[in-house]
Every structure is written in C-alpha cells, then in structure tokens.
Motif scaffolding. Structure first.
Motif, short mmCIF file in Angstrom:
data_model
loop_
_atom_site.label_atom_id
_atom_site.label_comp_id
_atom_site.label_asym_id
_atom_site.label_seq_id
_atom_site.Cartn_x
_atom_site.Cartn_y
_atom_site.Cartn_z
N VAL A 69 0.83 -1.20 0.00
CA VAL A 69 0.00 0.00 0.00
C VAL A 69 0.87 1.26 0.00
O VAL A 69 0.54 2.25 -0.66
CB VAL A 69 -0.97 -0.01 1.20
N LEU A 70 1.98 1.23 0.72
CA LEU A 70 2.89 2.38 0.73
C LEU A 70 3.32 2.73 -0.69
O LEU A 70 3.33 3.90 -1.09
CB LEU A 70 4.11 2.08 1.59
N GLY A 156 -2.18 6.83 3.36
CA GLY A 156 -1.98 8.08 2.63
C GLY A 156 -1.79 9.26 3.57
O GLY A 156 -0.88 10.08 3.38
N GLU A 157 -2.61 9.34 4.59
CA GLU A 157 -2.49 10.42 5.57
C GLU A 157 -1.16 10.36 6.30
O GLU A 157 -0.52 11.39 6.55
CB GLU A 157 -3.64 10.33 6.58
N ALA A 158 -0.74 9.16 6.66
CA ALA A 158 0.47 8.99 7.46
C ALA A 158 1.73 9.38 6.70
O ALA A 158 2.74 9.74 7.31
CB ALA A 158 0.59 7.54 7.92
N THR A 159 1.67 9.33 5.38
CA THR A 159 2.87 9.55 4.57
C THR A 159 2.87 10.87 3.80
O THR A 159 3.81 11.17 3.07
CB THR A 159 3.05 8.40 3.56
N GLY A 160 1.81 11.65 3.97
CA GLY A 160 1.73 12.90 3.22
C GLY A 160 1.16 12.71 1.83
O GLY A 160 1.34 13.55 0.95
N HIS A 161 0.47 11.59 1.61
CA HIS A 161 -0.15 11.30 0.33
C HIS A 161 -1.65 11.07 0.53
O HIS A 161 -2.20 10.06 0.09
CB HIS A 161 0.49 10.05 -0.30
N GLU A 162 -2.27 12.01 1.19
CA GLU A 162 -3.68 11.85 1.55
C GLU A 162 -4.57 11.67 0.33
O GLU A 162 -5.44 10.79 0.30
CB GLU A 162 -4.14 13.05 2.36
N LYS A 163 -4.38 12.48 -0.69
CA LYS A 163 -5.21 12.38 -1.89
C LYS A 163 -5.03 11.03 -2.57
O LYS A 163 -6.00 10.39 -3.00
CB LYS A 163 -4.88 13.50 -2.86
N GLU A 164 -3.77 10.59 -2.67
CA GLU A 164 -3.49 9.32 -3.33
C GLU A 164 -4.11 8.16 -2.57
O GLU A 164 -4.61 7.19 -3.16
CB GLU A 164 -1.98 9.11 -3.48
N GLY A 165 -4.08 8.23 -1.23
CA GLY A 165 -4.69 7.18 -0.43
C GLY A 165 -6.19 7.12 -0.64
O GLY A 165 -6.78 6.03 -0.77
N ALA A 166 -6.82 8.28 -0.68
CA ALA A 166 -8.27 8.33 -0.91
C ALA A 166 -8.61 7.83 -2.32
O ALA A 166 -9.59 7.10 -2.51
CB ALA A 166 -8.77 9.76 -0.72
N ASP A 167 -7.80 8.21 -3.30
CA ASP A 167 -8.02 7.76 -4.68
C ASP A 167 -7.88 6.24 -4.78
O ASP A 167 -8.66 5.58 -5.48
CB ASP A 167 -7.04 8.43 -5.63
N LEU A 168 -6.87 5.69 -4.10
CA LEU A 168 -6.64 4.25 -4.15
C LEU A 168 -7.82 3.50 -3.54
O LEU A 168 -8.28 2.50 -4.09
CB LEU A 168 -5.35 3.90 -3.39
N ALA A 169 -8.31 4.00 -2.40
CA ALA A 169 -9.46 3.36 -1.76
C ALA A 169 -10.68 3.40 -2.67
O ALA A 169 -11.38 2.39 -2.85
CB ALA A 169 -9.77 4.05 -0.44
N ARG A 170 -10.93 4.54 -3.27
CA ARG A 170 -12.10 4.70 -4.13
C ARG A 170 -12.00 3.82 -5.38
O ARG A 170 -12.96 3.14 -5.76
CB ARG A 170 -12.25 6.17 -4.54
N GLN A 171 -10.83 3.81 -6.01
CA GLN A 171 -10.66 3.03 -7.23
C GLN A 171 -10.80 1.54 -6.96
O GLN A 171 -11.47 0.81 -7.71
CB GLN A 171 -9.28 3.31 -7.85
#
Length: 312
Positions: A69-70, A156-171
C-alpha cells in the motif's frame, strides 16, 4: 499444531498472476509527499492512536500488506527497509527483519522516523522504539473491505499522500463493486472449497477471505455449521471435502506447494468432484487473497470469473 505456513499466512490475510493491480503498485508514480497536513493524528481500527509531528521520510514496514500500500499511494521513495515477507513490489528494500518477531535493535539500525507493523499486542516494540523517538504505527489485518479501504486512506495520511490514499481506496472499491455487480446472481446456489495448503486447511465465511466469497452468494463447505470454529481456519478432511462435493475449488497453494488442477485431479477420489469434472479448479496467486492490498481485485476477479463460468 498448525503448519509453519499457517502462521505466516493467517496473520496476513485476510487470484491469479500479479496483473493489473500489481502493475499499478510497482509503477505508481512516487509523488512528492505533502507536509502541510502535519502534525496528524492517526486512529487505526483496533490499534492505538499515533500522532506524527512531521511527515516521515524514513519508513520501515514490517507488514507485507502495508508495504504494498505504501508503494501504491506513491510513498515508495520514503521506504528505507521492509521485512523478509514483503515480496511486492520487487524493488522494495527487503531485509532479513521479521514482522512476526520484530527486533527493535535491527529496526533502529535503519534510522527510521516511522515503523509500521501488523501487531504489537503487548506494546513492547512501541515502547522500545519510543525511547529512540520513533513512532510505531500498528495496522492490524482489516476485518472487512471497508476496513481495508480505510487503511488505504490512513496510509496516505500517514505519509503525506492523503489524496493518493483516498483515490486508491475509491478506485479499488469501484473495481470490486463492478466485478460483483457484473457477476449478478451467478454464484447463488454454488458451493466452494478454498484451500490454503495440501493438508486441507481452509477458511470460513467469518474470515476476510470468506467475506469476499460471500459477495457472490457462494456457500462455503468449511463453515460446517459454525463459521467461528477454529478461529475461522479449520482443517478439513479429504472425506469431508469429497462428501461436500463443492462446485468450485480455489487453490491458494499453487506457489508454496505446487498445487494445480492436475495435481488435485490425481488425489485419491478427487476426480469424482464436480469442480474437477467441470474444470472448475481455480489456481490463485498464493498471497493475493491473504493481503489487504489493491491486488485483492485480482482475487475478486478470479472468483467472479469462476462463478460466471460455473453458472453458464
């Protein structure tokens, strides 16, 4: 006592070759992390809350699922070391460190500013690392698909990639929901057996893996009237499997143990199974169904293809 492989696989759970989803993870662009959201308080389900004062730049991951996931959220450049079981992506900095029995000294040798583990039941690891000023983020195995999506966002939040984490979850959610919707009612009335190893360890409907099969309305022969028995991982007998005569057999021991449709058909009496006679023995990628990563889509696709073919 369960075989050694059970201890390695079960905590990682809860399928096909590493196709589209694996490619997405390995090829995910390593976008610059955003430090504007820090400090951030992380509240993982079933684990202690952790506050990160600054964006982590040196991450040690001792959880194969989180390692994937990272990289999938674009934080691969921040990962400096991973455990011996983190095999995906191939370019992850693997070490001999163990995620099952983590050594604080080994971990500290990589000078991390964040350590991610799957479990720390007594808190000893977190306490030891806290003495060096290193926070420990515990991310237990999700209990549902929604929990998995929430972990994507949290990483995503923990690593400074909040948008990418949300996008990954949604996709990931959209892909899984589409596969299930496209299969429709094809799985209703069909039974299955999911094999973890050739000694007939399986999963019940209460496990993360079992919940995926439930999406298709399949009946699990391993439930045996009590899905919670044996912690959700019972060992069946050949007689039980033959008697249940599942419509589909899913093999999650193709790599570890060399199992495939041909070896299954050669087992004594197994050539009489409906799944064997109807060519419904489905070979999975061993860990794709046991890790809560975007590759779970591959597992769901394999199930969808299997039930659609069986219902045709």
């Amino acid at each position: 006592m369960l075989p050694v492989r059970r201890f390695l696989l079960l905590p990682l759970l809860l399928v096909l070759s590493l196709t589209a989803c694996a490619e997405r993870q390995e090829d995910a662009p390593q976008t610059p992390a955003d430090s504007s959201g820090f400090p951030v308080e992380l509240k993982p389900e079933g684990a202690p809350a952790v506050t990160l004062e600054e964006r982590p730049e040196r991450i040690v991951s001792l959880s194969p699922s989180t390692t994937e996931v990272l990289y999938a959220v674009g934080a691969g450049d921040q990962v400096v070391a991973v455990d011996e079981m983190s095999t995906v992506p191939e370019n992850a900095p693997r070490t001999e460190m163990s995620g099952l029995s983590p050594d604080p000294q080994q971990i500290a040798g990589h000078n991390p500013d964040l350590v991610v583990v799957e479990s720390d039941t007594d808190g000893k690891l977190a306490d030891a690392l806290a003495k060096t000023g290193t926070p420990t983020l515990v991310l237990p195995a999700p209990t549902s698909l929604d929990s998995m999506y929430a972990q994507f966002e949290l990483v995503g939040e923990a690593t400074g990639h909040e948008k990418e984490g949300a996008d990954l979850a949604r996709q990931t959610k959209q892909e899984i929901e589409k596969l299930v919707a496209d299969a429709g009612d094809a799985g209703k009335g069909l039974s299955y057996y999911h094999e973890l190893d050739p000694s007939f360890y399986s999963v019940t409907s209460e496990t993360f893996i079992g919940q995926v099969y439930d999406l298709f309305g399949l009946t699990n022969i391993a439930d045996q009237g009590d899905p919670s028995a044996h912690g959700g991982y019972p060992q069946l007998s050949a007689e039980k499997i033959l008697s249940a005569d599942p419509d589909l057999v899913f093999l999650a021991d193709t790599q570890c143990c060399g199992q495939n449709a041909e070896t299954v058909a050669k087992r004594p009496g197994w050539d009489t199974l409906t799944a064997v006679k109807e060519d419904q023995v489905i070979e999975l990628e061993d860990d794709a169904a046991s890790r809560w990563t975007p590759r779970l889509v591959d597992f769901v696709r394999a199930v969808a293809d299997g039930v659609t073919k069986a219902a045709a």
